[in-house]
Scaffold this active site. Structure first.
Site, mmCIF file in Angstrom:
data_model
loop_
_atom_site.group_PDB
_atom_site.id
_atom_site.type_symbol
_atom_site.label_atom_id
_atom_site.label_comp_id
_atom_site.label_asym_id
_atom_site.label_seq_id
_atom_site.Cartn_x
_atom_site.Cartn_y
_atom_site.Cartn_z
ATOM 1 C CE1 TYR A 191 -18.702 8.398 -3.064
ATOM 2 C CE2 TYR A 191 -16.807 6.991 -2.617
ATOM 3 C CZ TYR A 191 -17.593 7.686 -3.505
ATOM 4 O OH TYR A 191 -17.286 7.679 -4.843
ATOM 5 C CE LYS A 198 -14.169 4.622 8.225
ATOM 6 N NZ LYS A 198 -13.549 5.478 7.233
ATOM 7 C CG ASN A 248 -3.453 5.176 3.235
ATOM 8 O OD1 ASN A 248 -2.940 5.556 4.285
ATOM 9 N ND2 ASN A 248 -4.708 5.408 2.920
ATOM 10 C CB THR A 304 -0.932 0.044 1.226
ATOM 11 O OG1 THR A 304 -1.737 1.214 1.155
ATOM 12 C CG2 THR A 304 -0.173 0.059 2.545
ATOM 13 C CG ASN A 344 -2.805 7.913 7.573
ATOM 14 O OD1 ASN A 344 -1.942 8.255 8.378
ATOM 15 N ND2 ASN A 344 -3.411 8.749 6.760
ATOM 16 C CE LYS A 345 -6.352 1.911 2.695
ATOM 17 N NZ LYS A 345 -6.487 1.326 1.356
ATOM 18 C CG ASP A 347 -9.295 -1.986 -4.514
ATOM 19 O OD1 ASP A 347 -8.847 -0.864 -4.220
ATOM 20 O OD2 ASP A 347 -9.910 -2.195 -5.567
#
Ligand code: IMP
Length: 192
Positions: free
Chosen positions: A151, A172, A10, A8, A12-13, A69
């Site tokens: 979203y 979350k 990202n 990844t 943060n992930k 994904d």
């Protein structure tokens, strides 16, 4: 010590997973491999795209690897935006335009059922395994809240009245599609 790459870009992930990753496995990033290429996500499904990324790294470095994904699937739109979630309103990615497009498409529509889905593809030695997580909910009538990304401000998880944009990140992270898929992956790795 066994090594596994998380494919990844990202961070943060990456850091989120590193924190809960089994300590007997060395988790490596693409940076650790000095990997700077862009892997083309040309699949038509979340699963295809997750597999493309994990296969690419596995084949190039002969190292076990996983990648993820995710996307938003809206019932009334036959699963749109799905695999095209990040650039639904066009390139480059714009979260606000994406949300406005969804709200326009669902204007005056009663069926607002939707779900977030995460697919994780793991290439472990010569095996390919898939882990998935889903968060069911509905699309709100307006953009509400500033938390999260994508979203989140138009998605109301089932059992809640607020959008993910209004709910705290700690809530979350307990209920999200990504958290569920990651939990399944970690449980699997823990029993190896
Ligand atoms: P990714 O595969 O995690 O990069 O997600 C692809 C796209 O799906 C993102 O750019 C967002 O538009 C959407 N998405 C995925 N997960 C979430 C989430 O947890 N909240 C809001 N949007 C999300």
């Amino acid at each position: 010590m066994k090594k596994i790459v998380f494919a990844t870009n990202n961070y943060n992930k990456f850091n989120e997973i590193k924190y809960i990753f089994p300590k007997n496995i060395k988790l490596m990033s693409l940076k650790d491999l000095n990997f700077n290429e862009k892997i083309e996500e040309s699949g038509n499904t979340l699963k295809d795209n997750a597999k493309i990324k994990s296969n690419y790294i596995y084949n190039k470095y002969s190292l076990s690897c996983f990648s993820d994904d995710s996307g938003l699937l809206i019932d009334h739109l036959n699963g749109e935006p799905g695999v095209y979630s990040s650039t639904y309103a066009g390139v480059p990615r714009n979260d606000l335009s994406n949300m406005i497009k969804v709200l326009e498409k669902l204007k005056n529509i009663n069926n607002r059922i939707a779900c977030f889905k995460t697919i994780i593809s793991l290439n472990l030695d010569s095996k390919n395994l898939i882990f998935s997580g889903e968060l069911l909910g509905s699309i709100s009538n307006s953009i509400r809240g500033n938390n999260g990304f994508g979203y989140d401000p138009i998605f109301i998880p089932k059992g809640y009245n607020q959008t993910l944009g209004e709910l705290s990140l700690s809530i979350k992270n307990k209920i999200s599609h990504r958290a569920l898929a990651i939990k399944k992956l970690i449980n699997f790795l823990n029993i190896l």
